[in-house]
Design a protein around this motif. Structure first.
Motif, PDB file in Angstrom:
ATOM      1  N   TYR A 376       0.714  -1.178   0.104  1.00 47.81           N
ATOM      2  CA  TYR A 376      -0.002  -0.011  -0.004  1.00 47.81           C
ATOM      3  C   TYR A 376       0.867   1.191  -0.044  1.00 47.81           C
ATOM      4  O   TYR A 376       2.000   1.352   0.741  1.00 47.81           O
ATOM      5  CB  TYR A 376      -0.700  -0.036   1.262  1.00 47.81           C
ATOM      6  N   MET A 380      -1.912   6.631   1.208  1.00 43.39           N
ATOM      7  CA  MET A 380      -3.317   5.777   1.055  1.00 43.39           C
ATOM      8  C   MET A 380      -4.430   6.842   1.476  1.00 43.39           C
ATOM      9  O   MET A 380      -5.619   6.515   1.056  1.00 43.39           O
ATOM     10  CB  MET A 380      -3.259   4.585   1.566  1.00 43.39           C
ATOM     11  N   ASP A 381      -4.275   7.713   2.754  1.00 40.18           N
ATOM     12  CA  ASP A 381      -5.162   8.199   3.422  1.00 40.18           C
ATOM     13  C   ASP A 381      -5.814   9.351   2.363  1.00 40.18           C
ATOM     14  O   ASP A 381      -7.074   9.659   2.704  1.00 40.18           O
ATOM     15  CB  ASP A 381      -4.564   8.927   4.439  1.00 40.18           C
ATOM     16  N   TRP A 383      -6.408   8.543  -0.395  1.00 38.86           N
ATOM     17  CA  TRP A 383      -7.513   7.994  -1.667  1.00 38.86           C
ATOM     18  C   TRP A 383      -8.998   7.990  -1.669  1.00 38.86           C
ATOM     19  O   TRP A 383      -9.439   8.029  -0.480  1.00 38.86           O
ATOM     20  CB  TRP A 383      -6.917   6.648  -1.726  1.00 38.86           C
ATOM     21  N   ALA A 385     -12.601   6.295  -1.762  1.00 40.51           N
ATOM     22  CA  ALA A 385     -13.158   4.821  -1.452  1.00 40.51           C
ATOM     23  C   ALA A 385     -13.144   3.938  -2.686  1.00 40.51           C
ATOM     24  O   ALA A 385     -12.710   2.605  -2.383  1.00 40.51           O
ATOM     25  CB  ALA A 385     -14.643   4.783  -0.918  1.00 40.51           C
ATOM     26  N   GLN A 387     -10.628   4.130  -5.137  1.00 40.03           N
ATOM     27  CA  GLN A 387      -9.531   3.830  -5.498  1.00 40.03           C
ATOM     28  C   GLN A 387      -8.944   2.896  -4.600  1.00 40.03           C
ATOM     29  O   GLN A 387      -8.205   1.842  -4.920  1.00 40.03           O
ATOM     30  CB  GLN A 387      -8.623   5.042  -5.222  1.00 40.03           C
ATOM     31  N   ARG A 388      -9.412   2.674  -3.179  1.00 33.53           N
ATOM     32  CA  ARG A 388      -9.096   1.587  -2.296  1.00 33.53           C
ATOM     33  C   ARG A 388      -9.503   0.302  -2.634  1.00 33.53           C
ATOM     34  O   ARG A 388      -8.768  -0.501  -2.641  1.00 33.53           O
ATOM     35  CB  ARG A 388      -9.531   2.173  -0.901  1.00 33.53           C
ATOM     36  N   ASP A 389     -10.810   0.266  -3.022  1.00 36.49           N
ATOM     37  CA  ASP A 389     -11.378  -0.926  -3.463  1.00 36.49           C
ATOM     38  C   ASP A 389     -10.813  -1.323  -4.687  1.00 36.49           C
ATOM     39  O   ASP A 389     -10.450  -2.517  -4.925  1.00 36.49           O
ATOM     40  CB  ASP A 389     -12.910  -0.819  -3.745  1.00 36.49           C
ATOM     41  N   LYS A 392      -7.519  -3.031  -3.713  1.00 34.76           N
ATOM     42  CA  LYS A 392      -7.886  -4.241  -3.120  1.00 34.76           C
ATOM     43  C   LYS A 392      -7.984  -5.431  -4.064  1.00 34.76           C
ATOM     44  O   LYS A 392      -7.704  -6.485  -4.070  1.00 34.76           O
ATOM     45  CB  LYS A 392      -8.893  -4.187  -1.979  1.00 34.76           C
ATOM     46  N   GLN A 434       3.227  -0.986   5.985  1.00 40.71           N
ATOM     47  CA  GLN A 434       3.151  -1.711   4.642  1.00 40.71           C
ATOM     48  C   GLN A 434       4.188  -2.700   4.243  1.00 40.71           C
ATOM     49  O   GLN A 434       3.719  -3.595   3.672  1.00 40.71           O
ATOM     50  CB  GLN A 434       3.282  -0.491   3.656  1.00 40.71           C
ATOM     51  N   LYS A 473      -3.699  -2.950  10.581  1.00 37.77           N
ATOM     52  CA  LYS A 473      -3.642  -3.376   9.441  1.00 37.77           C
ATOM     53  C   LYS A 473      -2.985  -4.799   9.337  1.00 37.77           C
ATOM     54  O   LYS A 473      -2.952  -5.848   8.583  1.00 37.77           O
ATOM     55  CB  LYS A 473      -2.888  -2.563   8.444  1.00 37.77           C
TER      56      LYS A 473
END
Length: 935
Positions: A376, A380-381, A383, A385, A387-389, A392, A434, A473
């Motif tokens: 990651y 990332m904060d 990004w 939702a 972009q995160r999905d 993933k 990470q 995480k």
């Protein structure tokens, strides 16, 4: 001077509105009008006038060219010989007039010329004709090359109702195959004389690419051809790079037949190797566009020359290393381009031990590269939702490459690499989460390829998990590692206590709960027999943790313990099962006993509890002989009064009644014949609930009841369906001519009667229910929703298939007919009484059925023709006569064809006759009208 037709000025006005009207609605209306106009006969003349008028603007010329192409593609067969000749002359004159116009006009005119060249068989040697017109003047070459570029694409993609299959094949051969060598020589000449004109060179390359893709250029003609060298040289020119990449990729693809193309491959491969240096330089310069282009080339080479890469590892290793270098690029839009190659190579290498060993070093480096890509980012904060999905999801795809690595390397090396990276990252101060999480993710991905007997690395990894930094995480990823290796744990039960404790701790952290619930489910599923020793511990855990969980997390923990309960021996099962179910039952009993109106806050808890029971009954499904007592049935009997009361309370609440219905359905499926004693109360309950609510889920459960018990007890099944149908008729009467407002209920009902027809066909057809269902089926042809229509069609098709099994046994030798001539007569009488049934199907096909069901509707007409051909011919003729006489020739032809094909028992041709006619009628008469009606 001839008068200007009103359509011309209307078109100009509509175009002005389309581009200049102040409101979007006016623009949409103009667009609809223009699209509808293109389907009319007057559009031919208007297109010519627009293209020859000097007073109109670019937009009008573009529309004229687009209309000309569309008319040729869609309506050329409607022109007589004189009109075709006139069109040919006009289009050639217009093309010459616009050969220097804007590219968008030239392209559309070239597409129109290509469409005409294919369809107008009397136009002799169109390619040579165009070359003679535009090939001698350098200024005209762009137009000629544009025509030659679109010609192969248009010929290979066209639909030509005016040509027979044989005419089409012959014309395509005349246009493309016979001209390919001449075109190739011409392109070489143009390229050699192009000087520094990169625009002309790009046009030559695009034309070359089009003819390559058509497959009409013989591979052998590429050997020693200067265009091959020109293509690789163009990769050094920024203006030509993208086009050259496409050409080189197509050259490689066209030589994928190794044996036939080896002379050309021996010319291509030496040109590939120097590109390795360009890849290295692009990596240093962080040039994404260049890397993307080179990656496309090397991946194409890797996939097309895969057998050479495997058989001649030393000579063709450069392709694999080039792809590996591209895979190492940081941009994750480029990296996925290589994934299919790595899968294909791994699949081939596992069959060739010698080659596998030679590529192991490449795959070892690939493991490191993929773990790096799994990291990651630090930002990332920031990004969204989405972009995160997306990332993933992409990580799971990258994980597939790690599985490929395990195929080549075995599991020890990749596991060891992940283990070392976790250890090193965890020892840094402070550790970056990470750097720990990414190799944990890699361990999850590789799980499917790791042998359950692995004893060298995984034990150390499992011990390490409890020592990792307490970042959520990391804890989340470590928990999912345990989840993934349940089958390994089953072979190493000494780790069960440790893993249970590790997973249980995760329920204390809201960021880790989801992973813990999943891990508990998978661990219990894989290790259920080992966990029998932990039943008391699991019960205490279950009672405590389920008080805090909701939704999916609660259901996964429930499934976890259900798997362990399912492993309990039958003699002890009832006691254990009751121990876990009792608290849920007690809570539901309280909720069901409330006398006040349903409180909204109760619904989520009811849904959760009912879903828990559903999971238990789905999972705890022991094998018990029909003659033996089933240990779960007493529990169902104890729960039934609670569920019955609950149905009275929340049966009309859709969200809550769905899991309740699903719970009943699961019980029926799991316990089958053992459930028979409860059938009477179940049937009574379902009839009552459907009567009270009209919700389709009760019909959905009823279908399963009929499917499981209808064949053994047809009388009860028919009586049950009749009881449900009383309420259904009331619903249908309430929504008469408005079935589109209740598509789900209609779908569920017809699925129910279809299952009844399958389970007890003779009793169903003889029942008083059958004529009324036929009325409903006939009325349901007004539906527009795909799935409800599919259910209606399925019901009718099941009936007809049974009858055709009787009348055409040679078409279905696998089963004996279940109906007799008496039942066939009853069914035929219903079709005779509903003699507009076929007309409604035809009208639905033309006007309102969604495209997804057209095949089913046409198949229904074909099946009906097989059952009663003479009557169906009459019905089809009547159906066509009820349409507006917009296409008299086509209407007469389809009736004639249908009758002839039905008489000859040529059922596939019957289907084609209906399909072809409804398609043409809809395109010419309905689609424009439907578009213009959308306000």
């Amino acid at each position: 001077m001839a008068a200007i037709p009103p359509e011309f000025q209307q078109t100009v006005t509509a175009l002005d509105a389309l581009y200049n009207a102040p409101s979007n609605e006016a623009k949409k209306e103009a667009s609809r009008w223009l699209e509808d106009f293109q389907a009319k006969q007057e559009a031919w003349q208007t297109a010519v006038m627009l293209l020859t008028a000097e007073t109109v603007g670019l937009e009008a010329h573009v529309f004229g060219a687009q209309t000309m192409r569309r008319k040729i593609v869609d309506d050329f067969q409607d022109l007589d010989a004189a009109s075709r000749k006139q069109l040919h002359t006009s289009l050639l004159n217009i093309s010459f007039q616009h050969k220097d116009s804007a590219k968008v006009i030239r392209t559309q005119l070239c597409l129109a010329l290509a469409a005409l060249a294919l369809r107008m068989l009397e136009w002799e040697q169109p390619v040579r004709h165009m070359i003679s017109l535009y090939g001698s003047n350098k200024g005209d070459l762009p137009y000629l090359l544009e025509f030659l570029t679109v010609l192969p694409e248009d010929v290979n993609d066209s639909r030509c109702p005016s040509l027979t299959d044989e005419e089409y094949r012959s014309r395509a051969d005349e246009l493309l195959t016979r001209n390919a060598n001449e075109i190739l020589k011409m392109l070489v000449l143009y390229m050699e004389n192009s000087g520094g004109d990169t625009k002309l060179q790009e046009a030559v390359f695009r034309c070359f690419l089009s003819w390559l893709r058509s497959g009409d250029i013989a591979t052998s003609s590429l050997s020693k051809n200067p265009l091959l060298a020109f293509s690789f040289k163009a990769l050094q020119m920024p203006e030509l790079f993208d086009t050259a990449v496409d050409v080189v990729c197509e050259l490689i693809y066209q030589t994928k037949d190794i044996e036939e193309s080896m002379p050309v491959i021996e010319e291509i491969y030496p040109n590939l190797l120097p590109l390795r240096q360009e890849i290295v330089q692009s990596l240093e310069d962080d040039n994404e566009d260049s890397i993307r282009g080179y990656c496309k080339i090397f991946v194409e080479a890797g996939e097309c020359y895969l057998s050479l890469v495997v058989r001649h590892t030393d000579h063709f290793r450069g392709i694999v290393e080039g792809i590996a270098e591209c895979t190492s690029f940081h941009d994750l839009d480029v990296v996925p381009m290589t994934f299919r190659f790595w899968y294909q190579l791994a699949d081939e290498l596992r069959k060739n031990e010698e080659a596998r060993l030679k590529y192991q070093d490449v795959y070892e480096k690939l493991v490191d590269v993929m773990i790096k890509h799994l990291h990651y980012p630090d930002d990332m904060d920031s990004w969204s939702a989405k972009q995160r999905d997306d990332f993933k999801d992409f990580r799971h795809v990258m994980g597939d490459v790690l599985k490929d690595c395990c195929l080549i390397l075995g599991s020890r090396i990749p596991l060891g690499k992940a283990y070392m990276q976790i250890t090193e990252a965890a020892q840094r101060s402070p550790p970056k989460w990470q750097e720990v999480e990414a190799p944990l993710m890699a361990l999850r991905s590789m799980g499917a390829q790791v042998e359950p007997e692995e004893n060298e690395v995984l034990p150390e990894i499992m011990k390490l998990l409890g020592q990792l930094p307490p970042h959520p995480k990391i804890k989340y990823a470590a928990t999912l590692v345990i989840a993934r290796y349940g089958s390994w744990t089953d072979k190493h039960p000494e780790f069960i206590q440790y893993q249970l404790s590790f997973i249980s701790e995760g329920f204390e952290n809201e960021d880790v709960v989801a992973a813990s619930a999943l891990a508990m489910k998978l661990l219990c599923k894989e290790c259920s027999t080992h966990l029998l020793n932990y039943l008391n511990e699991l019960h205490g855990f279950f009672m405590n943790v389920t008080k805090k969980l909701k939704g999916l997390d609660l259901w996964e923990v429930t499934e976890a313990v259900a798997h362990v309960i399912a492993a309990v021996p039958n003699a002890e099962l009832a006691q254990v099962f009751r121990m876990f179910c009792a608290p849920i039952a007690q809570q539901l009993a309280v909720l069901a006993s409330k006398t006040a109106a349903t409180q909204e806050e109760d619904i989520p808890l009811i849904i959760d509890n009912i879903t828990q029971l559903k999971i238990f009954f789905e999972t705890v499904n022991p094998q018990v002989a029909p003659t033996e007592a089933h240990p779960c049935i007493p529990i169902v009997q104890e729960l039934w009064p609670i569920m019955d009361s609950l149905a009275d309370r929340i049966g009309a609440v859709d969200d809550a009644s769905r899991p309740l219905a699903g719970c009943w359905r699961s019980i029926v499926i799991s316990y089958r014949t053992h459930y028979a004693p409860l059938l009477p109360v179940t049937m009574t309950r379902l009839i009552k609930s459907f009567e009270q609510t009209g919700l389709g889920q009760y019909l959905w459960v009823s279908s399963r009841v009929v499917r499981e018990f209808g064949e053994q007890n047809p009388g009860a099944a028919i009586q049950f369906v009749e009881g449900l149908s009383v309420s259904m008729w009331q619903i249908l009467q309430k929504y008469a001519n408005q079935f589109n407002e209740i598509p789900d209920v209609v779908e569920d009902y017809f699925n129910l009667v279809s299952d009844t027809m399958v389970a007890c066909p003779r009793e169903y057809i003889h029942s008083t229910l059958f004529p009324t269902v036929f009325d409903a089926m006939d009325a349901s042809l007004t539906l527009k929703e795909q799935y409800s229509l599919t259910a209606v069609f399925r019901h009718c098709r099941i009936i007809l298939d049974h009858l055709n099994d009787l009348q055409h046994p040679q078409d279905s030798p696998s089963q004996s007919p279940k109906l007799t001539a008496g039942e066939a007569a009853i069914v035929k009488a219903q079709f005779v009484a509903h003699d507009t049934f076929v007309a409604k199907l035809v009208q639905g096909l033309i006007y309102h059925f969604p495209p997804e069901v057209h095949g089913d509707a046409i198949g229904l007409i074909k099946a009906l023709a097989m059952f009663c051909p003479q009557e169906t011919v009459v019905w089809y003729s009547k159906a066509i006569s009820m349409l507006e006489p917009a296409l008299p020739n086509e209407m007469q032809k389809t009736v004639s064809d249908f009758s002839a094909f039905a008489s000859d028992a040529n059922w596939s041709k019957v289907r084609s006759a209906v399909h072809d006619f409804t398609t043409v009628y809809r395109r010419k008469n309905v689609l424009p009208r439907s578009r213009s009606s959308k306000k």
